[in-house]
Design an enzyme around this catalytic site. Structure first.
Site: not given
Ligand SMILES: *Cc1c(COP(=O)(O)O)cnc(C)c1O
Length: 418
Positions: A273-274, A271, A338-339, A313, A230, A309
């Protein structure tokens, strides 16, 4: 802020050759940028012994990218059988993998336990009895409910489907202990794309307090807390970056306090990602049509199948046009679905473009291609990797019609009428 000036410069110096060789559309990722971000994160948290990032595979599930991230010492956070398989194909095993699933099925537990297992993170107290074999090390995802406010993407914790409620959390560990668990972790994931670092500090403090409370109730120790992902990135020009140094400094201090008061401290896991890959990807697409009705539409050769995205969103992705600058006109940049939400930008000020111009859609390195779908028979584009030495490698080919038809190719199978 959109893609770094260095990435744009690295890409644009090679762009015409890349287009000639590979054609558009494609996502291209920047190895150098990804490595720098990984190193920066590890350095920031070096003061917490045992700090470990588990890259959220769902953000960019491409083996070439995962391999780079693994090379930087990170593990993988998985939430499906396919993601477990991807991680294991790269050699990740046991505690290098965290499995954080929701609404988990029996097949998923079996896959999690296979091949040397992983760190199992349970999403509900009722799941304790559904795990076929309780592993030694168990973790629960905590949902604080009204104790915390979430943010706009992930929503209010009270309404979120994830995690174990506050009043159930002690019982959850107790039940796991009855089934043989002897090692423990505690996880939460409350925010998405959060650039305010103090939110993450609060999350770490909240988990440390919980650890103290649960440990006292059950006379156990925790090996780690996992503050989830997050961490936010600036998508809009002018937005500030997450202050990772201050975040790390304050969380490290919280761990030091905990150690001072309790004689030990858990390790800290994360954890994201982004934060790791988001800024290091660009979707390169060509303008193929221009339409002027009540608004001006620039039609490009990519669509929502490449990036959901904005449509899903209302997310902002910065767009630049190589070789052109300024904001000459207000346009919607659209795909071919077609959206009517198949738009990469709505009423955006862009330089005047014509058919054949390239549009660079920034920050597509996380939750980009992975989210794409095949609605309307639209296929996903290829992925390229810009290597540190300047070479460009195809790391996933584009989907083709035969892929679309693959699930229609099967032996006759019919259940006869009674
Ligand atoms: C999606 C997700 C992440 C990664 O989220 P980011 O916003 O990309 O950092 C980490 N943990 C869980 C459980 C997720 O569902």
């Amino acid at each position: 802020m959109p893609a770094s000036a260095e990435f744009q410069q690295r890409l644009e110096s090679r762009l015409s050759a890349v287009i000639r060789h590979f054609g558009t559309p494609f996502h291209i990722y920047d190895e150098k940028g990804i490595k720098e971000t990984c190193a920066g994160l590890s350095n920031a948290f070096a003061g917490i012994p045992g700090f470990q990032e588990y890259f959220a595979v769902k953000a960019l599930p491409n083996p070439a990218i995962l391999k780079i991230i693994q090379g930087m010492g990170f593990g993988f956070d998985c939430s499906s059988i396919a993601e477990l398989e991807l991680s294991r194909q790269l050699g990740a095993r046991g505690e290098q993998i965290m499995f954080t699933s929701a609404n988990t099925s029996r097949q998923e537990y079996l896959a999690a336990a296979a091949d040397g297992g992983c760190i199992l993170n349970l999403d509900d107290v009722s799941f304790v009895d559904k795990v076929p074999d309780m592993p030694e090390l168990i973790c629960f995802r905590y949902n604080p409910g009204e104790r915390r406010t979430g943010n706009s993407i992930i929503g209010n914790p009270v309404e979120a489907k994830y995690g174990v409620a506050h009043d159930q959390i002690v019982a959850a560990y107790q039940r796991a202990m009855k089934r043989g668990a002897t090692r423990f972790g505690l996880h939460t994931m409350l925010a998405s794309n959060e650039r305010e670092y103090s939110y993450m500090v609060e999350t770490a403090r909240m988990l440390l307090e919980l650890v103290k409370w649960i440990s006292g109730e059950l006379d156990i120790k925790f090996e780690f807390i996992n503050i989830g992902g997050g961490l936010g990135i600036p998508y809009r020009p002018g937005e500030s970056r997450l202050d990772i140094q201050s975040m790390a400094k304050e969380i490290t201090a919280a761990f030091d306090d905990f150690r001072g008061n309790n004689g030990y401290a858990p390790k800290m896991y994360m954890e994201s990602g982004r934060y790791i890959t988001g800024p290091h990807g660009i979707l390169v697409t060509s303008a193929i049509n221009r339409k002027e009705i009540y608004r001006t539409y620039v039609g490009v050769d990519a669509c929502m199948s490449a990036l959901m995205r904005p449509g899903m969103y209302g997310a902002y992705h910065h767009i630049t046009v190589p070789g052109k600058s300024g904001g000459d006109e207000i346009v919607d940049v659209v795909g071919s679905l077609c959206e009517n939400n198949d738009k990469f930008a709505i009423q955006r000020s862009l330089p005047k473009t014509e058919d054949g111009d390239l549009l660079l859609i920034h920050d597509t390195g996380a939750h980009g291609i992975a989210m794409g779908f095949n609605y309307n028979g639209k296929l996903r584009p290829k992925e390229l990797l810009l290597r540190e030495d300047g070479s460009v490698e195809l790391i996933r080919r584009e989907e083709r019609l035969e892929d679309y038809f693959a699930t229609l190719d099967f032996e006759p199978d019919r259940l006869a009428a009674q």
